[in-house]
Scaffold this motif. Sequence first.
Motif, short mmCIF file in Angstrom:
data_model
loop_
_atom_site.label_atom_id
_atom_site.label_comp_id
_atom_site.label_asym_id
_atom_site.label_seq_id
_atom_site.Cartn_x
_atom_site.Cartn_y
_atom_site.Cartn_z
N LYS A 48 0.78 -1.19 0.03
CA LYS A 48 0.12 0.14 -0.22
C LYS A 48 1.04 1.22 -0.06
O LYS A 48 2.06 1.35 0.48
CB LYS A 48 -0.93 0.16 1.10
N GLY B 41 4.07 7.70 3.86
CA GLY B 41 4.38 6.88 4.90
C GLY B 41 5.11 7.60 6.07
O GLY B 41 5.15 8.81 6.30
N SER C 263 -2.11 4.28 13.27
CA SER C 263 -3.18 4.59 13.12
C SER C 263 -4.46 3.53 12.86
O SER C 263 -5.76 3.68 13.02
CB SER C 263 -3.46 5.56 12.16
N HIS D 186 4.62 -0.66 15.13
CA HIS D 186 4.37 0.56 15.18
C HIS D 186 4.49 1.36 16.51
O HIS D 186 4.28 2.62 16.46
CB HIS D 186 3.30 1.11 14.39
N ILE E 252 -4.29 2.47 9.56
CA ILE E 252 -4.73 2.61 8.15
C ILE E 252 -3.96 1.60 7.22
O ILE E 252 -4.53 1.01 6.39
CB ILE E 252 -4.19 4.06 7.65
N THR F 216 8.69 3.08 11.01
CA THR F 216 7.68 4.06 11.22
C THR F 216 7.67 4.26 12.60
O THR F 216 7.38 5.56 13.08
CB THR F 216 6.43 3.32 10.86
N THR G 51 2.15 2.99 18.15
CA THR G 51 0.61 3.46 18.22
C THR G 51 0.22 3.72 16.80
O THR G 51 0.05 4.98 16.24
CB THR G 51 0.98 4.95 19.21
N VAL H 282 -2.56 10.01 12.73
CA VAL H 282 -2.64 9.42 14.09
C VAL H 282 -3.37 10.18 14.97
O VAL H 282 -3.78 9.75 16.12
CB VAL H 282 -1.04 9.23 14.49
N GLU I 280 -0.47 11.05 6.26
CA GLU I 280 0.31 10.37 7.13
C GLU I 280 0.77 11.28 8.30
O GLU I 280 0.78 12.38 8.10
CB GLU I 280 1.28 9.72 6.51
O1 PMV Z 1 5.30 4.11 7.16
P1 PMV Z 1 4.01 3.69 6.59
O2 PMV Z 1 3.39 3.67 5.29
O3 PMV Z 1 3.55 2.21 7.28
O4 PMV Z 1 2.98 4.53 7.32
C1 PMV Z 1 2.90 5.17 8.49
C2 PMV Z 1 1.80 6.00 8.56
C3 PMV Z 1 1.82 6.80 9.77
O5 PMV Z 1 0.60 7.96 9.67
C4 PMV Z 1 2.93 7.69 9.85
C5 PMV Z 1 1.58 6.10 11.07
C6 PMV Z 1 0.05 5.47 11.05
O6 PMV Z 1 0.16 4.35 11.97
O7 PMV Z 1 -0.78 5.90 10.44
#
Ligand code: PMV
Length: 327
Positions: free
Chosen positions: A11, A289, A149, A145, A151, A205, A147, A21, A17
């Motif tokens: 994804k 991300g 979110s 991670h 998504i 992340t 915490t 959160v 991003e």
């Molecule tokens: O790094 P990625 O694509 O896995 O996503 C991180 C997205 C953040 O908003 C930075 C953290 C989150 O948990 O949503």
Amino acid sequence: MPAFTATAPGKIILFGEHAVVYGQPAIAVPVMQVRARATITPDIRGNAGAVRILAPDIGLDKMLDELDSAHALVAAIEGVTSLLGVTHIPACTLKVSSSIPVASGLGSGAAVSVAVIRALAGYLGKPLPNEQVSALAYEVEKIYHGTPSGIDNTVIAYAHPVYFVRSLTPGPSPAGRGEKPTIETFTIAKPFTIIIADTGISSPTKETVGDVRRGWELEPARYERLFAAIGSITRAVRQAIEGGHPERLGPLMNENHELLGEMGVASPELDRLVFAAQESGALGAKLSGGGRGGNMIALAAAGSEAQICASLQNAGATHTIVTRLGD
Ligand code: PMV
């Protein structure tokens, strides 16, 4: 019991991003060109509960009970067995592989979890709906991670573009428990092309999310203004996508990238790729991300894909993916 295979896409987060959160909306889309795959093969001579885990990509070949209980694969497996009330998995081998680069913002952890959860539930004869697959993968995401979110697990489990808003429980921390996010799917009225380019720098992340958290704690008003500005951009993006004006995403990407820079999650390498894309005909570009490394994305005008990819590679991209959305 027959063998069972499940796959899950990667994804990218298009917009929102970090702000997500803290309760702002984000838009994410699946990337079908990269996938995680889990295959479970029964071992008819093995004892119940004897589960061999093979993940050649990371050199893992162990029995389930030899792995640490905090291991993400163990957490995914135990999530399924406890939900389904299964005490002993019939003897089997679980093989996991993935073409999704790790720690680069393409959702590799969530995709592996989703594939494993689906394969195991299928192998046990009790396939799970997307919502439950996503909820179980979310529990595993917390190991990666801290915490999250939610998504990543959502867009990957549904394999559909999502507009996602986390519901925050009251209290000083955005890390709510038992939350139920708003997940809306939306229509892409006019297809558009996104180029994804990897800085080649792995950036967990968990670290950038933690740094943003510390920044927010030190300067809440400034960070909340940044989150709110990103939220407005994301809402405008949804309207543009649904209204058939994807070209409007370009300037909004540039603006979102600036705001992420002010939040401290850009990097010289990401900025260099964003600049290279902008200079070679992209309508806009931003990091995608967690930031600091991982991937950036650019919106390509029709016919400019090859030129943008070449320019990104000259500027240091280790890998590019061209993905068409809405076809
Ligand atoms: O790094 P990625 O694509 O896995 O996503 C991180 C997205 C953040 O908003 C930075 C953290 C989150 O948990 O949503």
